[in-house]
Scaffold this motif. Structure first.
Motif, mmCIF file in Angstrom:
data_model
loop_
_atom_site.group_PDB
_atom_site.id
_atom_site.type_symbol
_atom_site.label_atom_id
_atom_site.label_comp_id
_atom_site.label_asym_id
_atom_site.label_seq_id
_atom_site.Cartn_x
_atom_site.Cartn_y
_atom_site.Cartn_z
ATOM 1 N N ALA A 128 3.101 0.635 5.374
ATOM 2 C CA ALA A 128 3.724 1.738 4.628
ATOM 3 C C ALA A 128 4.424 1.216 3.377
ATOM 4 C CB ALA A 128 4.699 2.497 5.528
ATOM 5 N N ASP A 129 5.183 0.132 3.511
ATOM 6 C CA ASP A 129 5.885 -0.441 2.355
ATOM 7 C C ASP A 129 4.920 -0.953 1.298
ATOM 8 O OD1 ASP A 129 8.390 0.088 3.423
ATOM 9 O OD2 ASP A 129 8.738 -1.983 4.084
ATOM 10 N N LEU A 130 3.876 -1.695 1.711
ATOM 11 C CA LEU A 130 2.936 -2.244 0.745
ATOM 12 C C LEU A 130 2.174 -1.144 0.017
ATOM 13 C CD1 LEU A 130 3.668 -4.848 2.367
ATOM 14 C CD2 LEU A 130 1.328 -5.583 1.948
ATOM 15 N N CYS A 131 1.828 -0.084 0.726
ATOM 16 C CA CYS A 131 1.136 1.047 0.095
ATOM 17 C C CYS A 131 2.063 1.756 -0.886
ATOM 18 C CB CYS A 131 0.627 2.025 1.150
ATOM 19 S SG CYS A 131 -0.735 1.379 2.139
ATOM 20 N N GLU A 132 3.292 1.993 -0.472
ATOM 21 C CA GLU A 132 4.257 2.664 -1.355
ATOM 22 C C GLU A 132 4.504 1.832 -2.606
ATOM 23 O OE1 GLU A 132 8.905 4.097 -1.415
ATOM 24 O OE2 GLU A 132 7.922 3.813 0.519
ATOM 25 N N ARG A 133 4.689 0.538 -2.428
ATOM 26 C CA ARG A 133 4.937 -0.350 -3.558
ATOM 27 C C ARG A 133 3.786 -0.308 -4.560
ATOM 28 N NH1 ARG A 133 6.305 -4.457 -0.557
ATOM 29 N NH2 ARG A 133 8.433 -3.674 -0.512
ATOM 30 N N ARG A 134 2.572 -0.145 -4.076
ATOM 31 C CA ARG A 134 1.401 -0.113 -4.947
ATOM 32 C C ARG A 134 1.057 1.299 -5.411
ATOM 33 N NH1 ARG A 134 1.745 -4.368 -2.057
ATOM 34 N NH2 ARG A 134 0.789 -6.333 -2.720
ATOM 35 N N GLY A 135 1.801 2.293 -4.930
ATOM 36 C CA GLY A 135 1.561 3.672 -5.336
ATOM 37 C C GLY A 135 0.203 4.194 -4.920
ATOM 38 N N ALA A 136 -0.272 3.750 -3.760
ATOM 39 C CA ALA A 136 -1.617 4.136 -3.320
ATOM 40 C C ALA A 136 -1.617 4.447 -1.828
ATOM 41 C CB ALA A 136 -2.607 3.013 -3.607
ATOM 42 N N ALA A 137 -2.265 5.527 -1.484
ATOM 43 C CA ALA A 137 -2.467 5.854 -0.068
ATOM 44 C C ALA A 137 -3.730 5.149 0.398
ATOM 45 C CB ALA A 137 -2.609 7.359 0.119
ATOM 46 N N PRO A 138 -3.729 4.631 1.612
ATOM 47 C CA PRO A 138 -4.933 3.937 2.082
ATOM 48 C C PRO A 138 -6.082 4.900 2.352
ATOM 49 C CG PRO A 138 -3.259 3.986 3.803
ATOM 50 C CD PRO A 138 -2.641 4.581 2.575
ATOM 51 N N ALA A 139 -7.284 4.501 1.932
ATOM 52 C CA ALA A 139 -8.488 5.260 2.255
ATOM 53 C C ALA A 139 -8.973 4.882 3.653
ATOM 54 C CB ALA A 139 -9.576 4.976 1.222
ATOM 55 N N LYS A 140 -8.709 3.620 4.047
ATOM 56 C CA LYS A 140 -9.068 3.121 5.377
ATOM 57 C C LYS A 140 -7.930 2.242 5.867
ATOM 58 C CE LYS A 140 -14.064 2.764 4.789
ATOM 59 N NZ LYS A 140 -15.204 1.841 4.833
ATOM 60 N N ARG A 141 -7.731 2.269 7.184
ATOM 61 C CA ARG A 141 -6.723 1.418 7.814
ATOM 62 C C ARG A 141 -7.300 0.829 9.088
ATOM 63 N NH1 ARG A 141 -0.837 3.735 7.230
ATOM 64 N NH2 ARG A 141 -0.562 2.252 8.897
ATOM 65 N N GLY A 142 -6.721 -0.264 9.511
ATOM 66 C CA GLY A 142 -7.127 -0.854 10.775
ATOM 67 C C GLY A 142 -6.123 -1.893 11.208
ATOM 68 N N LYS A 143 -6.300 -2.375 12.435
ATOM 69 C CA LYS A 143 -5.444 -3.458 12.925
ATOM 70 C C LYS A 143 -6.127 -4.143 14.096
ATOM 71 C CE LYS A 143 -2.666 -0.565 15.922
ATOM 72 N NZ LYS A 143 -1.404 0.073 16.121
ATOM 73 N N ALA A 144 -5.707 -5.368 14.322
ATOM 74 C CA ALA A 144 -6.142 -6.155 15.471
ATOM 75 C C ALA A 144 -4.901 -6.819 16.035
ATOM 76 C CB ALA A 144 -7.163 -7.200 15.048
ATOM 77 N N THR A 145 -4.635 -6.591 17.315
ATOM 78 C CA THR A 145 -3.460 -7.171 17.951
ATOM 79 C C THR A 145 -3.857 -7.839 19.261
ATOM 80 O OG1 THR A 145 -2.944 -5.091 19.068
ATOM 81 C CG2 THR A 145 -1.860 -5.480 16.950
#
Length: 167
Positions: A128-145
């Motif tokens: 959320a912070d990195l997207c806000e800082r770049r002024g862009a909403a993600p088109a795709k997201r993912g994660k591996a835990t």
């Protein structure tokens, strides 16, 4: 993107390693993710345009002993002196322009489920912070835990494998 418009895949792999020491547990985790014979070079968290992370069981690289391998990684380890919950994870967001960001988090807690919840929360907050800082909403997201309980030297590893390079 390459000439055909296809995106290049960044394999994202998780593994759990054990050993007699934390270092050998980390080496075992590298081995179990298919990158044990490389010199691992950690990158920061920017995904170039034309590349896309994807969950995999193993990297799509031919092992050449000692080559440099560029990765983004999250690792948590324990020396096994007491039972500990370990978790590690990588999250990502790809933007409309094709580039993106990775975030990597790791943690320890009294149990694996608590460590995993904390890592997943931190991934979401960082994205959320990195997207806000770049002024862009993600088109795709993912994660591996990944998470584990460790009562002996152990390492949990999440790794995004970019590419290898000869010396």
């Amino acid at each position: 993107m390459n000439g055909s418009g296809a995106r290049r895949i960044i394999p994202v792999i998780t593994g759990i390693g054990h050993g007699q020491t934390e270092l050998s547990a980390y080496d075992d985790a590298l081995w179990r993710t298919g990158i044990g014979n490389f010199n691992v070079i950690a990158l920061s968290s920017v995904i170039p345009p034309g590349w896309e992370p994807a969950l995999r069981q193993e990297p799509d690289v031919r092992q050449v002993w000692g080559n440099r391998l560029y990765v983004v990684q999250a690792a948590a380890s324990s020396g096994g002196d007491r039972e500990t919950g370990l978790a590690a994870g990588i999250g990502w967001a790809i933007f409309d322009h094709g580039g993106g960001v990775f975030v990597e988090h790791h943690g320890k807690a009294a149990d694996a489920a608590s460590a995993l919840r904390a890592v997943e929360r931190d991934i979401e907050l960082s994205i959320a912070d990195l997207c806000e800082r770049r002024g862009a909403a993600p088109a795709k997201r993912g994660k591996a835990t990944i998470a584990a309980m460790a009562s002996r030297p152990c390492c949990v590893l999440a790794v995004a494998v970019f590419q290898q390079e000869d010396w």
